[in-house]
Design an enzyme around this catalytic site. Structure first.
Site, PDB file in Angstrom:
ATOM      1  N   LYS A  33      27.001  15.270 122.236  1.00 10.80           N
ATOM      2  CA  LYS A  33      26.197  16.292 121.560  1.00 10.80           C
ATOM      3  C   LYS A  33      26.368  17.647 122.243  1.00 10.80           C
ATOM      4  O   LYS A  33      26.846  17.715 123.387  1.00 10.80           O
ATOM      5  CB  LYS A  33      24.719  15.871 121.597  1.00 10.80           C
ATOM      6  CG  LYS A  33      24.151  15.778 123.017  1.00 10.80           C
ATOM      7  CD  LYS A  33      22.773  15.128 123.033  1.00 10.80           C
ATOM      8  CE  LYS A  33      22.244  15.034 124.455  1.00 10.80           C
ATOM      9  NZ  LYS A  33      20.994  14.253 124.515  1.00 10.80           N
ATOM     10  N   ARG A 131       8.199  11.119 122.402  1.00  8.89           N
ATOM     11  CA  ARG A 131       9.022  12.136 121.711  1.00  8.89           C
ATOM     12  C   ARG A 131       9.463  11.522 120.389  1.00  8.89           C
ATOM     13  O   ARG A 131       8.624  11.300 119.533  1.00  8.89           O
ATOM     14  CB  ARG A 131      10.179  12.553 122.639  1.00  8.89           C
ATOM     15  CG  ARG A 131      10.786  13.890 122.307  1.00  8.89           C
ATOM     16  CD  ARG A 131      11.885  14.288 123.275  1.00  8.89           C
ATOM     17  NE  ARG A 131      13.068  13.443 123.150  1.00  8.89           N
ATOM     18  CZ  ARG A 131      14.180  13.585 123.870  1.00  8.89           C
ATOM     19  NH1 ARG A 131      14.264  14.521 124.806  1.00  8.89           N
ATOM     20  NH2 ARG A 131      15.211  12.791 123.685  1.00  8.89           N
ATOM     21  N   HIS A 163      14.520   5.630 124.269  1.00  7.22           N
ATOM     22  CA  HIS A 163      14.982   6.584 125.292  1.00  7.22           C
ATOM     23  C   HIS A 163      13.921   6.653 126.395  1.00  7.22           C
ATOM     24  O   HIS A 163      12.728   6.568 126.114  1.00  7.22           O
ATOM     25  CB  HIS A 163      15.166   7.955 124.626  1.00  7.22           C
ATOM     26  CG  HIS A 163      16.026   8.915 125.373  1.00  7.22           C
ATOM     27  ND1 HIS A 163      17.259   8.596 125.914  1.00  7.22           N
ATOM     28  CD2 HIS A 163      15.847  10.235 125.654  1.00  7.22           C
ATOM     29  CE1 HIS A 163      17.775   9.667 126.493  1.00  7.22           C
ATOM     30  NE2 HIS A 163      16.946  10.676 126.347  1.00  7.22           N
ATOM     31  N   ARG A 219      24.376   4.616 126.825  1.00  8.81           N
ATOM     32  CA  ARG A 219      24.584   5.929 126.199  1.00  8.81           C
ATOM     33  C   ARG A 219      24.630   7.047 127.244  1.00  8.81           C
ATOM     34  O   ARG A 219      23.786   7.940 127.229  1.00  8.81           O
ATOM     35  CB  ARG A 219      23.434   6.254 125.235  1.00  8.81           C
ATOM     36  CG  ARG A 219      23.170   5.301 124.104  1.00  8.81           C
ATOM     37  CD  ARG A 219      22.189   5.929 123.103  1.00  8.81           C
ATOM     38  NE  ARG A 219      20.982   6.440 123.738  1.00  8.81           N
ATOM     39  CZ  ARG A 219      19.827   5.781 123.841  1.00  8.81           C
ATOM     40  NH1 ARG A 219      19.698   4.571 123.329  1.00  8.81           N
ATOM     41  NH2 ARG A 219      18.793   6.333 124.460  1.00  8.81           N
ATOM     42  N   TYR A 263      21.979  46.804 138.035  1.00 11.64           N
ATOM     43  CA  TYR A 263      20.705  47.279 137.476  1.00 11.64           C
ATOM     44  C   TYR A 263      19.525  47.016 138.419  1.00 11.64           C
ATOM     45  O   TYR A 263      19.359  45.907 138.914  1.00 11.64           O
ATOM     46  CB  TYR A 263      20.392  46.544 136.175  1.00 11.64           C
ATOM     47  CG  TYR A 263      21.302  46.858 135.013  1.00 11.64           C
ATOM     48  CD1 TYR A 263      21.712  48.164 134.734  1.00 11.64           C
ATOM     49  CD2 TYR A 263      21.726  45.830 134.182  1.00 11.64           C
ATOM     50  CE1 TYR A 263      22.534  48.422 133.644  1.00 11.64           C
ATOM     51  CE2 TYR A 263      22.540  46.090 133.090  1.00 11.64           C
ATOM     52  CZ  TYR A 263      22.947  47.391 132.825  1.00 11.64           C
ATOM     53  OH  TYR A 263      23.754  47.646 131.753  1.00 11.64           O
ATOM     54  N   CYS A 310      24.155  40.838 134.721  1.00 13.23           N
ATOM     55  CA  CYS A 310      24.045  41.634 133.497  1.00 13.23           C
ATOM     56  C   CYS A 310      24.609  40.824 132.320  1.00 13.23           C
ATOM     57  O   CYS A 310      24.973  39.675 132.482  1.00 13.23           O
ATOM     58  CB  CYS A 310      24.812  42.944 133.657  1.00 13.23           C
ATOM     59  SG  CYS A 310      24.431  43.805 135.205  1.00 13.23           S
ATOM     60  N   ASP A 312      27.419  41.074 130.659  1.00 12.97           N
ATOM     61  CA  ASP A 312      28.853  40.777 130.678  1.00 12.97           C
ATOM     62  C   ASP A 312      29.441  40.671 132.075  1.00 12.97           C
ATOM     63  O   ASP A 312      30.624  40.377 132.209  1.00 12.97           O
ATOM     64  CB  ASP A 312      29.620  41.907 129.964  1.00 12.97           C
ATOM     65  CG  ASP A 312      29.028  42.225 128.615  1.00 12.97           C
ATOM     66  OD1 ASP A 312      28.971  41.308 127.785  1.00 12.97           O
ATOM     67  OD2 ASP A 312      28.602  43.381 128.412  1.00 12.97           O
TER      68      ASP A 312
HETATM   69  C1  LIG Z   1      21.225  13.256 125.463  1.00 13.91           C
HETATM   70  C2  LIG Z   1      20.914  11.833 125.227  1.00 13.91           C
HETATM   71  C3  LIG Z   1      21.520  10.819 125.995  1.00 13.91           C
HETATM   72  C4  LIG Z   1      22.347  11.099 127.214  1.00 13.91           C
HETATM   73  O1  LIG Z   1      21.499  11.446 128.277  1.00 13.91           O
HETATM   74  P1  LIG Z   1      22.065  11.732 129.739  1.00 13.91           P
HETATM   75  O2  LIG Z   1      20.865  11.863 130.574  1.00 13.91           O
HETATM   76  O3  LIG Z   1      22.860  12.985 129.634  1.00 13.91           O
HETATM   77  O4  LIG Z   1      22.920  10.565 130.088  1.00 13.91           O
HETATM   78  C5  LIG Z   1      21.278   9.512 125.632  1.00 13.91           C
HETATM   79  N1  LIG Z   1      20.490   9.217 124.582  1.00 13.91           N
HETATM   80  C6  LIG Z   1      19.877  10.162 123.850  1.00 13.91           C
HETATM   81  C7  LIG Z   1      18.998   9.783 122.747  1.00 13.91           C
HETATM   82  C8  LIG Z   1      20.065  11.500 124.151  1.00 13.91           C
HETATM   83  O5  LIG Z   1      19.444  12.440 123.422  1.00 13.91           O
END
Ligand SMILES: *Cc1c(COP(=O)(O)O)cnc(C)c1O
Length: 377
Positions: A33, A131, A163, A219, A263, A310, A312
């Site tokens: 992602k 969540r 998660h 994951r 700055y 800054c 850039d």
């Molecule tokens: C981003 C995400 C992951 C990966 O998480 P990490 O901590 O980067 O390994 C796994 N599952 C879900 C649902 C996520 O949103």
């Protein structure tokens, strides 16, 4: 090129293989992602699949479409859709979908009827993150909502997933309570008649630290990119950083003691010195609060941002004896020993390494190195 992010595919492939080995019998979903955490969606996906990832995961549907439309056929899950999303487009592209609520199942089912294909769905249970996912009694409602749609043949529930809230705190008690709740929820779905192919809950930290959470599929995201999800743990797990952010000095010049820099004049050298101008700023994802603290390496010199970051550009103090010249390379963070790391930047700017790499801006070209020939785009 004023500033670029070097993406080391040998390091990426190494990390994928290392995580696969840690995952035992579980399959590996490479989480790509957010443009693969800033590293480049398509290139990262190809290398990850080449190194053994059997699934890809993205948050948003357009990211999943980009993978499919580039010809990547690996099993693919997308998990963050809103009402009205193009579920028909996802189903016709053979993308697995997630549902946390009955409305999502209804929209997926309607889309499946319209394209004449069965949608593959992963039901998401909220086991305590608070969540996404169905929480408490909503889980039973979600499972029971799915069953008639399965009977109709418009969806098939292939997965149950969740998660973690505290996977990055190795001994946090919620890790075990979430895990228990998860396996209970999956068992409930099976009792109701779902035939699950994959149960999955482990992010990077759980992949590395909690074998009991590996289930059928892990994951990892961050760890693929060679960054530790648990920097407080004194172990790099053998991961190799994938992104190195570098720039060429646009100007090198002498400034006298006391001359304020950038700055607001938040930095003034105590002695006459040599400064370098780094052509990267907050438009490129350099945190503005790295002012006076962001670490860099220029040749053998370790130095810091001098004065304000800054839009850039920013300045570094190279010291009076510096022999640096315009065009020399400054490394903001990288993979080689002695170079500052994304984790160093995170600590200096009060964030996490995830944000440091993901925020690298669209203006910064990604230079992909060490791609194996069959994985190159
Ligand atoms: C981003 C995400 C992951 C990966 O998480 P990490 O901590 O980067 O390994 C796994 N599952 C879900 C649902 C996520 O949103």
């Amino acid at each position: 090129m004023p500033v670029w992010a070097e993406i080391d595919h040998a390091a990426l492939a190494h990390n994928v293989r290392l995580l696969r080995a840690r995952a035992g019998d579980a399959q590996l979903m490479a989480v790509v992602k957010a443009d693969a955490y800033g590293h480049g969606l398509l290139q990262v996906a190809r290398t990850a699949v080449g190194a053994g990832a059997t699934w890809l995961g993205v948050a948003q549907m357009p990211e999943a479409f980009a993978l499919r439309d580039a010809g990547i056929t690996t099993r693919l899950l997308t998990w963050l859709a809103v009402p009205g999303a193009d579920f028909a487009g996802a189903i016709s592209r053979d993308i697995d979908l997630s549902a946390s609520a009955p409305w999502a199942l209804d929209e997926i089912a309607a889309a499946a009827r319209s394209v004449g294909r069965t949608a593959r769905v992963h039901l998401k249970v909220d086991t305590g993150l608070g969540r996404g996912g169905a929480y408490g009694p909503d889980w039973t409602t979600l499972v029971r909502h799915a069953r008639p749609l399965e009977a109709e043949g418009v969806i098939t529930v292939v997965g149950v997933w969740t998660h973690f809230a505290h996977a990055d705190a190795p001994n946090h008690p919620t890790v075990l309570t979430q895990q228990d709740r998860f396996f209970e929820a999956a068992a409930e779905a099976e009792r109701e008649g779902c035939r699950l192919e994959v149960r999955h809950l482990a992010n990077s930290a759980a992949t590395l630290l909690h074998p009991s959470a590996h289930a059928d599929l892990v994951r990892p995201g961050l760890a693929l990119y060679g960054l530790s999800p648990v920097p407080q743990v004194d172990d790099d797990f053998g991961l190799r950083p994938v992104m190195s952010l570098r720039a060429r000095l646009a100007l090198v010049k002498r400034l006298p003691a006391g001359q304020g820099i950038s700055y607001g004049h938040l930095y003034a050298p105590e002695h006459d010195t040599v400064v370098g101008l780094v052509p990267a700023g907050y438009a490129d994802g350099i945190p503005r609060n790295a002012t006076n603290v962001g670490p860099l390496a220029v040749g053998d010199t370790r130095t810091r941002v001098a004065g304000r970051v800054c839009m850039d550009q920013f300045v570094v103090d190279l010291g009076a004896g510096s022999g640096a010249r315009a065009g020399d390379v400054a490394t903001l963070f990288g993979g080689a020993p002695g170079e500052p790391t994304a984790q160093d930047w995170a600590e200096m700017t009060d964030t996490i390494s995830y944000e440091i790499v993901t925020r690298v801006g669209a203006r910064v070209p990604r230079i992909h190195v060490n791609q194996s020939p069959d994985e190159a785009p």
